[in-house]
Write an enzyme that holds these catalytic residues in place. Structure first.
Site: not given
Ligand code: GLV
Length: 312
Positions: A227, A275
């Protein structure tokens, strides 16, 4: 018929999930955000990815929330998340394999100097680089859950001295382990390639700051497939600019999509991916979800549950 299953994600139209759930459960009352949720009092189960804050709280008879990601920070960020409704998360072998591939790809690229060879090729220069032996390139994996363990084991199998760091103590054959705040600096100091797979929690937000980067040996490489919220971006950029860090491969960011004017896009020692290190695949993620729907409806204990207090 049992209560409705709602697909609460804007990433796809939800058709793929419908297919795999029907294959495992037979006919279901399946609703999607895109197609309309109908009477939300009828929703028994929500399959959720980045739901709008407050939306899940409006499903008054919901009995289970399923995170469509292995990370659940997207759910816990909702301060109106209904209390007492169990949260489960997908466990996806497909996603786990993709994640370790991602880490190994960027680590090997760095380890074998591929960026330099690409530049040499562009300059038509025949220039062998100095080689670091595999047994001297130390890998450090932050986070020793399912993904971290798989990743660490695969690096160890390739012959890299591999260590892992986690919040609580863990023992894994062939992997040196460190834990807690006390073990963090020692772990960083012996890590040439740092791989982040930690969950984003109160404790891990901003964990990778200037102090952490300076604890890594000079020239270390950083791979973030966890993250963006773990990273203090100005500190990472400073560590790269001072050449304390040799480079970084970043798949996740504090703001996604990464804004067009962000320095990461053009930094000479940063690789950016959008991502994609591990994408949830309904085919490989659904068996655990189907199992949990059956368990919920049979009144049996659920698997892959999340503790909102620890955040994973
Ligand atoms: C992806 O980021 C996930 O949490 O599965």
């Amino acid at each position: 018929m049992a209560g409705a299953i709602a697909y609460v994600s804007r990433d796809t139209d939800g058709v793929a999930w419908r297919k795999v759930l029907e294959a495992g459960l037979g006919p279901i009352d399946y609703r999607t955000l895109a197609g309309g949720l109908g009477n939300t009092d009828e929703i028994e189960i929500a399959l959720a990815w980045k739901p709008k804050p407050g939306l899940l709280a409006s499903f008054r008879n919901m009995r289970m929330i399923v995170s469509l990601g292995m990370g659940v920070d997207h759910l816990l960020a909702d301060d109106r998340l209904p209390e007492g409704v169990p949260i489960t998360r997908i466990m996806d072998d497909g996603l786990v394999g993709q994640m370790s591939e991602y880490a190994i790809y960027w680590a090997l690229r760095h380890h074998r100097d591929i960026d330099r060879y690409e530049a040499s090729q562009r300059a038509r220069t025949w220039k062998p680089e100095e080689f670091v032996d595999t047994i001297h390139r130390r890998i450090g994996v932050m986070g020793l859950g399912t993904i971290g363990q798989d990743t660490a084991r695969k690096f160890a199998m390739l012959g890299f001295p591999t260590a892992g760091w986690s919040r609580t103590a863990k023992e894994i054959a062939g992997i040196e382990t460190f834990h807690g705040a006390d073990g963090f600096r020692e772990f960083l100091a012996r890590t040439d390639i740092l791989v982040d797979v930690l969950p984003l929690t109160r404790d891990t937000k901003g964990l990778l700051d200037g102090k952490a980067f300076s604890a890594l040996p000079r020239g270390a490489y950083f791979i973030n497939m966890a993250r963006g919220g773990h990273v203090v971006d100005v500190d990472l950029l400073a560590a790269l600019d001072s050449e304390h860090l040799g480079g970084a491969a970043l798949d996740v960011f504090n703001t996604e999509p990464l804004p067009p004017d962000h320095p990461y896009w053009t930094h000479p020692r940063v690789h950016v991916t959008p991502h994609v290190a591990g994408a949830t695949n309904p085919r490989t993620a659904s068996p655990g979800v189907i199992e949990n729907i059956k368990r919920l409806r049979a009144g049996q204990p659920l698997i892959n549950t999340v503790d909102p207090k620890t955040g994973y």
